[in-house]
Each structure stands twice: as structure tokens, then as C-alpha cells.
Design an enzyme around this catalytic site. Structure first.
Site, short mmCIF file in Angstrom:
data_model
loop_
_atom_site.label_atom_id
_atom_site.label_comp_id
_atom_site.label_asym_id
_atom_site.label_seq_id
_atom_site.Cartn_x
_atom_site.Cartn_y
_atom_site.Cartn_z
N ASP A 1 -1.98 6.89 5.71
CA ASP A 1 -2.98 5.88 5.01
C ASP A 1 -3.17 5.23 6.40
O ASP A 1 -2.62 3.92 6.45
CB ASP A 1 -1.94 5.31 4.08
CG ASP A 1 -3.44 3.84 3.85
OD1 ASP A 1 -4.50 4.31 4.26
OD2 ASP A 1 -3.42 3.25 2.90
N LYS B 1 -13.19 -1.40 6.81
CA LYS B 1 -12.83 -3.20 7.40
C LYS B 1 -13.03 -2.15 9.02
O LYS B 1 -13.70 -2.82 9.04
CB LYS B 1 -10.84 -2.51 7.62
CG LYS B 1 -10.32 -2.40 6.42
CD LYS B 1 -9.81 -1.51 6.11
CE LYS B 1 -8.89 -1.93 4.78
NZ LYS B 1 -8.98 -3.55 3.96
N TRP C 1 0.94 -1.17 -0.63
CA TRP C 1 -0.05 -0.13 0.22
C TRP C 1 0.74 1.26 0.36
O TRP C 1 0.71 2.07 -0.58
CB TRP C 1 -0.85 -0.14 1.27
CG TRP C 1 -2.18 -1.23 0.85
CD1 TRP C 1 -1.72 -2.36 1.26
CD2 TRP C 1 -3.13 -0.88 -0.40
NE1 TRP C 1 -3.35 -2.56 0.92
CE2 TRP C 1 -4.21 -1.99 0.59
CE3 TRP C 1 -3.38 0.14 -1.68
CZ2 TRP C 1 -5.00 -2.71 -1.11
CZ3 TRP C 1 -4.49 -0.78 -2.19
CH2 TRP C 1 -5.17 -1.72 -1.92
N1 PMP Z 1 -4.37 1.71 1.69
C1 PMP Z 1 -4.57 0.09 2.77
C2 PMP Z 1 -3.43 -0.03 3.95
C3 PMP Z 1 -5.59 -0.54 2.57
O1 PMP Z 1 -5.48 -2.09 3.25
C4 PMP Z 1 -6.80 -0.18 1.19
C5 PMP Z 1 -7.37 -1.32 0.47
N2 PMP Z 1 -7.23 -2.64 1.15
C6 PMP Z 1 -6.14 0.82 0.38
C7 PMP Z 1 -5.28 2.08 0.79
C8 PMP Z 1 -7.28 0.86 -1.10
O2 PMP Z 1 -8.51 1.76 0.21
P1 PMP Z 1 -9.84 2.09 -1.77
O3 PMP Z 1 -9.81 0.06 -2.15
O4 PMP Z 1 -10.65 2.10 -0.49
O5 PMP Z 1 -9.44 3.16 -2.19
#
Ligand code: PMP
Length: 360
Positions: free
Chosen positions: A172, A196, A102
Site C-alpha cells: 500500500d 497525496k 493503515w
Molecule cells: N493507506 C494509506 C497508507 C493511507 O494514507 C490512506 C489514506 N490516508 C489510505 C490507505 C486510505 O486511502 P483512501 O482514503 O484513498 O481509501
């Protein structure tokens, strides 16, 4: 009613009490004769729901008054772009810590708008740990320092808040927010996709310090502009009313459970139980350094990967669902968000033990 233990990384299991309330209120929200989804976002009823959700969110996280709380759309992924667009000018240098999948996505997106300086990279740890802070090389002239407090895929979590050396700290928190208390005052921007620990997907929580609002680059899309969204109560356009309503119910649920202190204790106990089960046997393995293991997402592999499909199939038969690891990592991953009861972890640990007895 049939409910499984759902270990999905997100969208993820939600508290049954919340789902029951949503069901009960679906056709006729508190005598209004309509569901939440059918109401105007500008009507009195929804405005009250929205306001209460923000208030409870502020209370749970003890958010100082000097921060704006925004309920946006576009997921955490849109924030990968919104952050640089809102708080940097063109050609700005920005610091990123790369601890895994991420972080890398956040970096890639920021590179469209800024010059990214990677202040620390966990490559030499195989992304199974966090480089010690004394080895970080933060550019103090950078516009901010971004990190990912919990890598949902790698199962690597920061159990400390980094020293950002005077630049605003951006986090994030998608897969760790509301899992334990945090000191919001240490951050410039916190953002999180909701799916989550907050509620349904399609909602993104952004907590931003006031002095970082009002600096968006010209051309920033209106719905990404923190100033516009703060000034309009996150209603410059139609928000995701259903997800916002459900987030409010989840916040109330966390409060009735005792708040983030209680969440933190429960989450730690659940995670410790699972890591203990993994560590006591050579049949299972988690590669993450002990000090950086995630309380929310626990990846593990089997000594014989040929058994993976058998494990997943038999787990499912036992009511333990969505344990397949991310395709980039393989093996298994158990996500233990707030709504996963300790009984779910107990059931998983028992199953793992029995599976090992048969297959080792
Ligand atoms: N950052 C992290 C740490 C995540 O776990 C996720 C999704 N699993 C995201 C960003 C992306 O999030 P979204 O699908 O809501 O754009």
C-alpha cells in the site's frame, strides 16, 4: 493570489504549475470548446490523455512491460478488499506486516476474505519502528505478503524493500509512491490512493504483475476485477476522468522536475531539515526510530500539549496550514509531499523556533 503552505496529509498540496494549467484549460481544453470533465471517456481526446498518463507513469517508475497499470476508483481502501479477492482463493492464508493504523485497516478488511497471518507486528515498538526482518515469521505457503511502506498517521516508513521469501509482495504505497525511485520488479501488487503525490482523490493507481491477473474469485465485483479492468483499459465503467487527467499533468510535472531521483533528493533534504529542528530542542519531540522515520509525514508533539491549539492557531496566522496531528496520535503532523517546496519547510522551521522562544 494567496497560497498558503498546506501540510495536509491528503488530499494534499499540488504543484502550482499543474493547478494553473488546469485553470487555463478548464473552459476550453486545447481548442475543443469544452472542459475535460465534459468529454466522453471513450473519445479520442480523453483516450490520448489517459494513454499519455499511463505512459508517463510507466516511464517515471520504470515499470516493466510485464505489469498492468490500472486507474481505478474506490481509494486505497477498496484495494484492501480487491487484493485478496483478485489474487487468492477462499480460505487462503495471507501474510501481513502490522506497522500501524493503515496496516491494521488492511488486515481487518482482508480478514473478511482470508485467514490473515500477521508475520510481524510493531506493537512492542509502540508502532514507532519496524520489527527487524530476522524476527518476521512469514508463512511461505501464504498467497502474498502485504505491508505498508509508509504509515501516513504514525510517520513510519520502510527505507528498504522486505524480503517476501518467495511469495508475491503487496504494498500500500498511498503516501510514498512517486516520492523516490522504487524497484517495481520486486512487487506483485502496488496500490495507492492518488490524493497525496498523484493528484485529486477519487483515483487509485494499481500496478499489478501479469501473472497475478486473471485469478479473481467468482463473484468479484466487475470494477474490482483486475482482469476486466486491464482488458478494458480501466474503462469497464466510467472512470474518474478529471482525476486521471490531473494525474497525467502531475506526472509531466515530475518529469520536468527531473524525475523520481530528484524528488527523492528533495524529499530527503526537506525531511532532514524538519527532523533536525525537532531533535535539537526538548520543546519538540518525534517518537519514531531514526531508521524508520518517514520522509513524507512527520508527526511531532510539543512538550506541553496545552500549547497545541496556540501553536496551530499561530501557525495558521503565519500561512502554515493543516498541521494538526491525526486524532489517534495528537500533536502535530507535517506532510511533506512532492509539491511542498523546501521554502515551506524553511517557513515551518523558522516558525517553530520563534514559537519556542516565546513559549518555552
Ligand atoms: N493507506 C494509506 C497508507 C493511507 O494514507 C490512506 C489514506 N490516508 C489510505 C490507505 C486510505 O486511502 P483512501 O482514503 O484513498 O481509501
Amino acid at each position: 493570489m494567496h497560497r498558503v503552505y498546506n501540510f495536509s496529509p491528503g488530499p494534499a498540496t499540488l504543484p502550482v504549475e499543474v493547478l494553473e494549467q488546469v485553470r487555463d484549460e478548464m473552459l476550453d481544453w486545447r481548442g475543443s470548446g469544452m472542459s475535460i470533465i465534459e468529454m466522453s471517456h471513450r473519445g479520442k481526446q480523453f483516450m490520448e490523455i489517459a494513454g499519455a498518463a499511463e505512459q508517463d507513469c510507466r516511464e517515471l517508475l520504470a515499470i516493466p512491460d510485464s505489469y498492468k497499470v490500472l486507474f481505478l476508483q474506490g481509494g486505497a481502501t477498496l484495494q484492501f478488499a480487491s487484493v485478496p479477492l483478485n489474487i487468492t482463493g477462499p480460505d487462503a492464508v495471507v501474510n501481513y506486516v502490522n506497522t500501524g493504523s493503515w496496516s491494521k485497516k488492511a488486515i481487518k478488511e482482508a480478514e473478511h476474505y482470508c485467514r490473515v497471518h500477521v508475520a510481524a507486528d510493531a506493537a512492542s515498538l509502540d508502532y514507532n519502528g519496524i520489527p527487524p526482518q530476522r524476527e518476521w515469521n512469514v508463512d511461505p505457503s501464504g498467497a502474498y505478503l502485504h505491508y505498508t511502506p509508509n504509515e501516513t498517521i504514525g510517520g513510519v516508513e520502510f527505507h528498504f524493500i522486505p524480503n517476501s521469501q518467495g511469495v508475491p509482495l503487496v504494498a500500500d504505497m498511498s503516501s510514498t509512491i512517486f516520492s523516490r525511485p522504487i524497484d517495481v520488479s520486486r512487487f506483485g501488487v502496488i496500490y495507492a490512493g492518488a490524493q497525496k503525490n498523484i493528484g485529486p482523490s477519487g483515483l487509485t493507481l494499481v500496478i499489478v504483475r501479469e501473472d497475478l491477473v486473471g485469478k479473481a474469485r467468482p463473484g468479484t465485483p466487475t470494477v474490482m476485477n483486475y482482469q476486466v479492468m486491464a482488458d478494458t483499459g480501466s474503462m469497464s465503467n466510467t472512470p474518474n476522468t478529471f482525476a486521471w487527467y490531473m494525474a497525467g499533468l502531475v506526472f509531466k510535472w515530475i518529469k520536468t522536475q527531473g524525475g523520481l531521483g530528484v524528488m527523492g533528493e528533495r524529499n530527503q533534504a526537506k525531511a532532514e531539515k524538519l527532523y533536525r529542528a525537532i531533535d535539537r530542542s526538548s520543546f519538540y519531540h518525534n517518537p519514531v526510530e531514526a531508521s524508520s522515520r518517514s520522509c513524507m509525514n512527520v508527526p511531532f508533539t510539543l512538550a506541553d500539549p496545552d500549547l497545541d491549539p496556540v501553536f496551530l492557531e499561530q501557525a495558521a496566522t503565519n500561512g502554515l496550514l493543516n498541521l494538526k496531528g491525526h486524532r489517534s496520535v495528537g500533536g502535530m503532523r507535517a506532510s511533506l509531499y512532492n509539491a511542498m517546496p523546501e521554502a515551506g519547510v524553511d517557513a515551518l522551521v523558522t516558525f517553530m523556533h520563534e514559537f519556542e522562544q516565546v513559549h518555552r
